[in-house]
Design a protein around this motif. Structure first.
Motif, mmCIF file in Angstrom:
data_model
loop_
_atom_site.group_PDB
_atom_site.id
_atom_site.type_symbol
_atom_site.label_atom_id
_atom_site.label_comp_id
_atom_site.label_asym_id
_atom_site.label_seq_id
_atom_site.Cartn_x
_atom_site.Cartn_y
_atom_site.Cartn_z
ATOM 1 N N GLN A 71 0.839 -1.220 0.000
ATOM 2 C CA GLN A 71 0.000 0.000 0.000
ATOM 3 C C GLN A 71 0.867 1.261 0.000
ATOM 4 N N ASP A 72 2.068 1.143 0.567
ATOM 5 C CA ASP A 72 2.988 2.279 0.518
ATOM 6 C C ASP A 72 3.716 2.205 -0.816
ATOM 7 N N ARG A 114 -0.849 4.840 -4.558
ATOM 8 C CA ARG A 114 -1.198 5.719 -3.436
ATOM 9 C C ARG A 114 -0.317 6.955 -3.429
ATOM 10 N N GLY A 154 9.700 2.860 0.265
ATOM 11 C CA GLY A 154 8.665 2.895 1.306
ATOM 12 C C GLY A 154 9.118 3.697 2.516
ATOM 13 N N GLY A 155 8.146 4.347 3.164
ATOM 14 C CA GLY A 155 8.463 5.214 4.301
ATOM 15 C C GLY A 155 8.984 4.460 5.513
ATOM 16 N N GLY A 156 8.476 3.240 5.735
ATOM 17 C CA GLY A 156 8.868 2.495 6.936
ATOM 18 C C GLY A 156 10.343 2.163 6.939
ATOM 19 N N GLY A 186 10.165 -2.221 11.861
ATOM 20 C CA GLY A 186 9.366 -1.308 11.045
ATOM 21 C C GLY A 186 9.906 -1.201 9.627
ATOM 22 N N ARG A 351 -4.568 6.096 10.969
ATOM 23 C CA ARG A 351 -3.114 6.086 11.096
ATOM 24 C C ARG A 351 -2.644 7.462 11.547
ATOM 25 N N THR A 397 0.609 -0.270 8.521
ATOM 26 C CA THR A 397 1.694 0.701 8.633
ATOM 27 C C THR A 397 2.389 0.527 9.988
ATOM 28 N N THR A 398 3.553 1.139 10.143
ATOM 29 C CA THR A 398 4.358 0.936 11.363
ATOM 30 C C THR A 398 3.655 1.503 12.593
ATOM 31 N N ARG A 401 4.828 4.517 15.264
ATOM 32 C CA ARG A 401 4.520 5.945 15.103
ATOM 33 C C ARG A 401 3.243 6.321 15.847
ATOM 34 N N LYS A 421 1.782 -2.992 12.299
ATOM 35 C CA LYS A 421 2.953 -3.833 12.037
ATOM 36 C C LYS A 421 4.126 -3.363 12.888
HETATM 37 O O1 LIG Z 1 2.824 4.532 4.709
HETATM 38 C C1 LIG Z 1 2.641 3.298 4.833
HETATM 39 O O2 LIG Z 1 1.642 2.754 4.437
HETATM 40 C C2 LIG Z 1 3.547 2.360 5.517
HETATM 41 C C3 LIG Z 1 4.959 2.655 5.687
HETATM 42 O O3 LIG Z 1 5.672 2.184 4.583
HETATM 43 C C4 LIG Z 1 5.478 1.910 6.865
HETATM 44 O O4 LIG Z 1 6.204 0.939 6.651
HETATM 45 O O5 LIG Z 1 5.217 2.299 7.988
#
Ligand SMILES: O=C(O)C[C@H](O)C(=O)O
Length: 506
Positions: A71-72, A114, A154-156, A186, A351, A397-398, A401, A421
């Protein structure tokens, strides 16, 4: 010297970048799949093996369904190597052309991706809606081709990038291993770790980011042996990081990294800059060159590299079925850390931005737009749906946060459980125990697979937040694992500790 210029049309750059981003959104690189499949075969930890099964099955589904692996769908990072005999035929800058490619890819009506990029990171954090701008790095090199490495990060995993300046005599290997041991999960292992050593602060980071896109070749390296200190360090780090026992999704297991990359550059006599950048299981990148003859032609991978895994059969063995519509605290208190649950019924989503808004409302003594009492909340920001989809890929998502909001939310709302997650921090675990509100995880990187268990979706609040709005999902047999139970037992603490010990005592 007879120098012939190559003319590359700006339109070819736009088209190639757009197609590359679409391609990598649903095709994992085959080398990663081969390495992950090998890791899956040799994995002895049932929890880690189950997570890898979901990541592999998800990858195959994404490739056939031409929908995002995760999704990311990432922040776009482009390394452009511009041959000095190339002329780009366009009134726009190279960055503008790349950004137009990003825009087209992310808004593609057949496979919308996304939008995850926010403008004004210090203030409004407003979504740009088309995932622009990309981060673009340009090098001028000899030659008459234009080569691009296009990645969607990905951001995580990006959030776990680290940098330090070591004393010149200090051990790079020790710093990397100690640092990886503090990253948690994460960053969605099994993945890769890239290490940049030398240059300056920014050079070390850039080298590490770029080397993540090199082919995965650890098995070749192990069989042919190292040819110098860089390769010696790669092998040492590969072995030491895997010996940490972190495992897939931090559940404890044999494989945390499928490869480790090391890249070096001369540095100042007083310095030893070290950059560490992890790459998650949604390892998405592609390289192509333009020589003036038209846009890049990207050939689909040979799907025989993708194993066919029957996840349902694996998951259904011993899983507890849970009806979310009739959930009670008596029931959630029985869930034990490590147990697999199949969730059916209604759950809420929320989130980062939704939590911030809820916390602000609570602070101001205002009511929340949705009653969380007795509900389960899933930390997710889904991809927009297409065709007959209920929702696009919708992996977790992580959760870390959300830790800053957890105590406040649990105290004020009477929420029954959370799904996300990775591990929770000590303060969140204390709040979980105090409020008897367990925490579960879904598999990061199995977003398309997870979305198939979502049977209806509607937005309940904060619609302006887009994918970060509060939705209500109706799910059927959504697979999750209890990660922190009401007594504070945590699989992310116990799993890696057990597997570290097992590996050390072999
Ligand atoms: O933004 C997200 O959906 C997830 C992000 O990649 C994450 O791993 O926390």
């Amino acid at each position: 010297m007879n120098r012939q210029d190559t003319i590359v049309a700006g339109a070819d750059i736009v088209k190639s970048v757009a197609e590359a981003l679409q391609y990598i959104s649903y095709y994992h690189p085959p080398d990663y799949i081969r390495y992950l499949s090998a890791a899956y075969e040799r994995e002895e930890s049932p929890a880690a093996k189950n997570a890898m099964a979901q990541i592999l099955a998800n990858s195959r589904m994404a490739a056939f369904g031409r929908r995002p692996i995760c999704q990311d769908t990432g922040l776009v990072v482009v390394f452009a190597k511009v041959g000095m005999s190339v002329r780009i035929d366009s009134p726009y800058s190279l960055a503008d052309l790349i950004n137009e490619g990003v825009r087209r890819a992310y808004l593609d009506p057949d496979n919308p991706l996304r939008a995850s990029v926010v403008i004004d990171p210090l203030s409004t954090r407003r979504n740009t809606q088309d995932n622009t701008p990309a981060v673009v790095h340009v090098d001028l090199i000899p030659g008459n081709e234009l080569t691009f490495i296009v990645a969607a990060k990905g951001g995580g995993s990006e959030n776990k990038a680290r940098f330090t300046q070591l004393n010149p005599s200090a051990s790079v290997s020790d710093w990397v291993v100690d640092t990886v041991s503090t990253l948690g999960s994460g960053w969605c292992p099994p993945g890769l770790i890239a290490v940049g050593v030398g240059g300056s602060a920014e050079k070390a980071m850039l080298m590490a980011k770029e080397v993540l896109n090199e082919p995965i070749d650890m098995f070749d390296l192990l069989s042919r042996g190292p040819s110098g200190p860089g390769e010696e360090l790669r092998i040492e780090l590969y072995q030491r990081i895997n010996a940490l026992g972190i495992g897939a999704q931090g559940l404890g297991g044999l494989t945390t990294v499928v490869d480790v990359k090391v890249v070096t550059f001369p540095t100042h006599v007083a310095s030893k800059p070290i950059a560490l950048i992890p790459q998650c299981a949604a390892n998405r990148h592609i390289k192509f060159s333009l020589d003036g003859s038209g846009p890049a032609v990207l050939t689909p991978p040979d799907m025989s590299d993708w194993p066919e895994i029957d996840v349902d059969r694996t998951l259904l063995i011993g899983a507890r079925r849970v009806n979310l519509n009739t959930l009670t605290r008596v029931e959630t208190a029985k869930w034990r850390a490590g147990e697999i649950l199949l969730l059916s019924g209604k759950m809420l989503t929320g989130r980062d931005a939704a939590h911030k808004r809820m916390a602000d409302l609570m602070e101001a003594g205002m009511p929340l737009p949705v009653d969380l009492k007795g509900r389960v909340i899933y930390y997710v920001g889904p991809v927009p749906a297409v065709r007959d989809e209920i929702v696009g890929p919708a992996g977790p998502t992580t959760s870390t946060r959300m830790d800053v909001f957890t105590r406040k939310v649990l105290q004020a709302t009477g929420l029954y459980a959370m799904v996300g997650k990775a591990e929770r921090g000590p303060a969140a675990i204390d709040a979980i125990v105090e409020h008897r509100t367990p925490y579960m995880i879904a598999v990061g990187g199995a977003a398309y697979l997870i979305s198939k268990s979502i049977k209806s979706a509607r937005v309940l609040a904060f619609e302006d937040l887009g994918m970060e709005a509060i939705h209500e999902f109706e799910v059927q047999d959504m697979p999750v694992t209890v990660a922190v139970d009401v007594d504070g037992n945590s699989i992310h603490r116990d799993g890696p500790a057990e597997w570290r010990h097992r590996i050390a005592t072999r």
